[in-house]
Design an enzyme around this catalytic site. Structure first.
Site, short mmCIF file in Angstrom:
data_model
loop_
_atom_site.label_atom_id
_atom_site.label_comp_id
_atom_site.label_asym_id
_atom_site.label_seq_id
_atom_site.Cartn_x
_atom_site.Cartn_y
_atom_site.Cartn_z
N CYS A 48 0.82 -1.20 0.00
CA CYS A 48 0.00 0.00 0.00
C CYS A 48 0.86 1.27 0.00
CB CYS A 48 -0.93 0.10 1.20
SG CYS A 48 -1.97 -1.36 1.40
N GLU A 76 6.26 -12.69 -14.67
CA GLU A 76 5.76 -11.55 -13.93
C GLU A 76 4.89 -10.63 -14.78
OE1 GLU A 76 9.16 -9.40 -12.50
OE2 GLU A 76 8.08 -8.67 -10.77
N LYS A 78 11.03 -12.60 -15.19
CA LYS A 78 10.52 -11.38 -15.84
C LYS A 78 9.34 -11.74 -16.74
CE LYS A 78 11.91 -8.37 -14.13
NZ LYS A 78 12.84 -8.59 -13.09
N TRP A 106 -2.81 -2.57 -1.72
CA TRP A 106 -2.50 -3.94 -2.13
C TRP A 106 -3.07 -4.80 -1.02
CZ3 TRP A 106 0.43 -8.27 -0.67
CH2 TRP A 106 0.68 -9.19 -1.70
N HIS A 120 16.77 -34.18 -17.16
CA HIS A 120 16.30 -35.04 -16.06
C HIS A 120 14.83 -34.79 -15.75
CE1 HIS A 120 20.38 -36.48 -15.33
NE2 HIS A 120 20.74 -35.24 -15.64
N ARG A 140 2.93 0.67 -5.45
CA ARG A 140 2.90 -0.05 -4.17
C ARG A 140 1.64 -0.90 -4.01
NH1 ARG A 140 6.72 1.94 -0.65
NH2 ARG A 140 5.65 0.98 1.11
N LYS A 186 5.20 -3.56 -6.00
CA LYS A 186 6.64 -3.33 -6.08
C LYS A 186 7.34 -3.76 -4.78
CE LYS A 186 10.31 -1.45 -8.02
NZ LYS A 186 10.90 -2.26 -9.09
N ASN A 193 -0.48 1.49 5.93
CA ASN A 193 0.31 0.52 5.17
C ASN A 193 0.94 -0.40 6.19
OD1 ASN A 193 2.13 -0.83 3.48
ND2 ASN A 193 3.66 0.79 3.67
N GLY A 194 0.61 -1.70 6.09
CA GLY A 194 1.19 -2.64 7.05
C GLY A 194 0.19 -3.72 7.43
N GLU A 228 16.37 -15.18 -13.99
CA GLU A 228 15.83 -13.82 -14.01
C GLU A 228 15.00 -13.59 -15.28
OE1 GLU A 228 15.32 -11.68 -11.94
OE2 GLU A 228 15.04 -9.80 -13.01
#
Ligand code: AGP
Length: 589
Positions: A2, A474, A471, A77, A490, A30, A584, A103-104, A467
């Site tokens: 948030c 995401e 990406k 969020w 394998h 956020r 983020k 926020n939290g 990475e």
């Protein structure tokens, strides 16, 4: 997660709603499940909030028509309670006289809610946050003045918080901070309080970074802070920020992500020169790493991939370097002989914070590498190191990853006793790679039509394959999986059939082995791609990059894997800056 913002003005500022919304737009990275704004004019407190993205909610609820001298804003969020209109912040008390943004996470909210309900309080939402306005209301009812009631409410909650509150008829924004960021911006007859600096940077560069335990209030011309009951000398804590607001705007690029990929040469260069100017900290960090029995590297997501790369470099030098996914920290018991390297762009990631707390309690020495100066993780550390990528708005980490690689490679060179000046050429290597944007776009657009892909690498290439796959997942929402190329035989190869895309990352080492893996995939009619440095793998499509010094290979490959993901997301019609279900900064466990 948030993002929260408070704006307070001395004048009857007609544009305060617009300013609040602009600040919120810069905080949208956020979280973007819902948006809300509270305004107060005289004795009138009004809240407008709804599920949805800022631009759409602002239009639908006509938020720009709100008036007043005190504003709160929130972009969410969701953690407790699904994303909907009612769970959107700000939350209010029973009488709609107190509005709160947060926020939290409040761990003891269920017990508090039960107690408050037994006292007759009526809750509207399913959120943990709503206990705060009801607690303030309750303490005020018992005869406390507003600030004491706010402090008592804060003392009642357990968990993490950056909280802002406004109370009907008071020209003040109350605040409290623990474990989540909160920064005051001191403007001209107008003050700000926000989750980050870029949100209010167009209005002021004079800031005060709040620390855990700070509680207080701002008015248009006063900042009052207490910590552990003692008044804080505000003047001692004011800083001037030197980056300008354009660093946090798109500057003509279609998306922040694209702009930030293109900023990588500058970011890497600033990171190296920043570390050179902080050389005493760097030396302290190296001493700690060299003297410890084990080096535990903790990080999440992209930062973990940077850490994994560093661990491979160190392992090759005989160090006992162990990369640990932060959320899995409980599998490792550390002691005084261990050193911890925490890597985090935001410097706020909850899992990293939790791991640090535990490792610190075990007596291990902590080194951090964060992009946000004075971040929560930095403050937990014995030695604070920084990447200097500047603010990153796109949810997908790009320039900050490249800067982490540069910083870690700088450390590694010093540990080895090598000359690090080759890193001065990293920016040119990145620039040359960016010239291959068209080729990367073609590969990205081809991948966007697929539903699965493998990213394969060997040795030092593997973290970059991981990475690349992250990406793609995401922002493209395409299922991409990374494997050690040898390991692909394998099991994973069972999925490969005609035109199954396999992307090889080739940093220029173990090339013969990689070429064999390419042949194995071709034999199963896979569509093979490679991002290669100096030597070809002879895949169906290949981007061949050249570097004079193989230590610079990561800087050649990284922009390409980022551009491939960017263009595949854009081709699918996704917003790469705001991928679904992500934020983020992940400040929840
Ligand atoms: C990267 O693209 C992701 N957004 C994510 O994996 C991120 O790297 C992770 O959440 C860690 O964040 P941090 O670096 O701020 O700790």
């Amino acid at each position: 997660m948030c993002g929260i913002i408070g704006v307070i003005s001395k004048n009857d500022e007609k544009k305060l709603a617009t300013i609040t919304v602009q600040c919120l737009e810069r905080l949208e990275y956020r979280g973007y499940d819902s948006v809300g704004v509270a305004s107060m004019e005289g004795n009138e407190l009004e809240v407008r909030k709804a599920k949805g993205r800022i631009d759409e909610v602002v239009k639908r609820l006509n938020i720009l028509s709100m008036t007043g001298r005190v504003f709160l804003g929130h972009t969410r969020w969701a953690t407790h309670g699904e994303p909907n209109d009612i769970n959107a912040h700000p939350h209010t008390d029973c009488t709609n006289s107190i509005a709160v943004v947060h926020n939290g996470t409040i761990k003891n909210f269920r017990e508090l809610r039960e107690d408050l309900e037994s006292l007759g309080h009526k809750f509207k939402s399913e959120t943990d946050t709503e206990v705060i306005p009801h607690l303030v209301e309750e303490f005020k009812k018992r005869g406390m003045d507003s600030f004491s009631a706010f402090k008592s409410a804060i003392n009642s909650i357990q968990g993490s918080y950056a909280v802002l509150a406004i109370i009907k008829g008071e020209n003040k924004i109350y605040f409290a901070k623990k474990d989540n960021p909160l920064i005051i911006g001191l403007g001209d007859k107008m003050n700000f309080i926000s989750s980050d600096i870029p949100s209010f940077l167009p209005y002021t560069n004079k800031v005060l970074i709040l620390i855990d335990g700070d509680v207080g209030y701002i008015t248009p011309d006063e900042i009052y802070i207490e910590n552990e009951g003692k008044k804080v000398n505000v003047l001692d804590r004011i800083k001037i920020i030197t980056w300008d607001a354009s660093a946090a705007s798109k500057e003509g690029y279609a998306h922040y992500m694209l702009k930030e990929i293109h900023e990588s040469p500058r970011a890497v260069d600033d990171t190296i020169s920043g570390l050179i100017s902080d050389i005493e900290d760097v030396k302290n960090a190296i001493k700690i790493l060299e003297e410890s029995k084990r080096i535990i590297i903790i990080a999440a997501g992209t930062s973990y991939h940077a850490g994994l790369y560093f661990s491979l470099l160190l392992q090759r030098e005989g160090f006992n370097a162990i990369p640990v996914i932060a959320s899995e920290y409980y599998n490792i018991k550390t002691n005084q002989e261990d050193s911890i390297l925490a890597i985090s762009q935001s410097g706020e990631t909850y899992d990293v914070m939790m791991a640090l707390k535990e490792f610190k309690a075990n007596g291990s020495k902590i080194i951090s590498l964060t992009n946000v100066i004075d971040s929560a993780i930095a403050r937990q550390s014995d030695v604070k190191l920084y990447t200097r990528a500047g603010p990153e708005i796109g949810v997908a980490a790009t320039k900050t990853f490249t800067s982490q690689i540069a910083a870690l490679q700088f450390l590694y060179s010093l540990i080895k006793g090598d000359d690090y000046t080759y890193l001065n050429k990293a920016k040119d290597v990145i620039r040359r790679s960016l010239d291959f944007e068209g080729e990367a776009k073609l590969i990205g657009e081809e991948l966007s039509a697929k539903s699965n892909a493998y990213y394969l690498g060997r040795g030092l290439s593997l973290p970059f394959a991981m990475e690349g796959a992250l990406k793609i997942k995401e922002i493209t929402y395409l299922h991409a999986e990374a494997y050690a190329a040898g390991e692909s035989k394998h099991g994973p190869i069972a999925l490969v059939e005609k035109d199954f895309p396999v992307v090889f990352i080739n940093l220029g080492e173990l090339v013969g082995e990689l070429q064999n893996n390419v042949q194995e995939m071709k034999a199963r009619k896979a569509k093979t791609y490679a991002i290669s440095v100096n030597e070809r793998l002879n895949t169906d499509k290949e981007i061949l990059l050249t570097v004079e010094d193989e230590r610079l290979s990561p800087f050649a490959v990284t922009p390409i894997i980022q551009l491939i993901a960017y263009y595949s997301a854009v081709k699918r019609g996704n917003d790469p800056d705001k991928p679904r279900n992500l934020a983020k900064t992940v400040t929840v466990g």
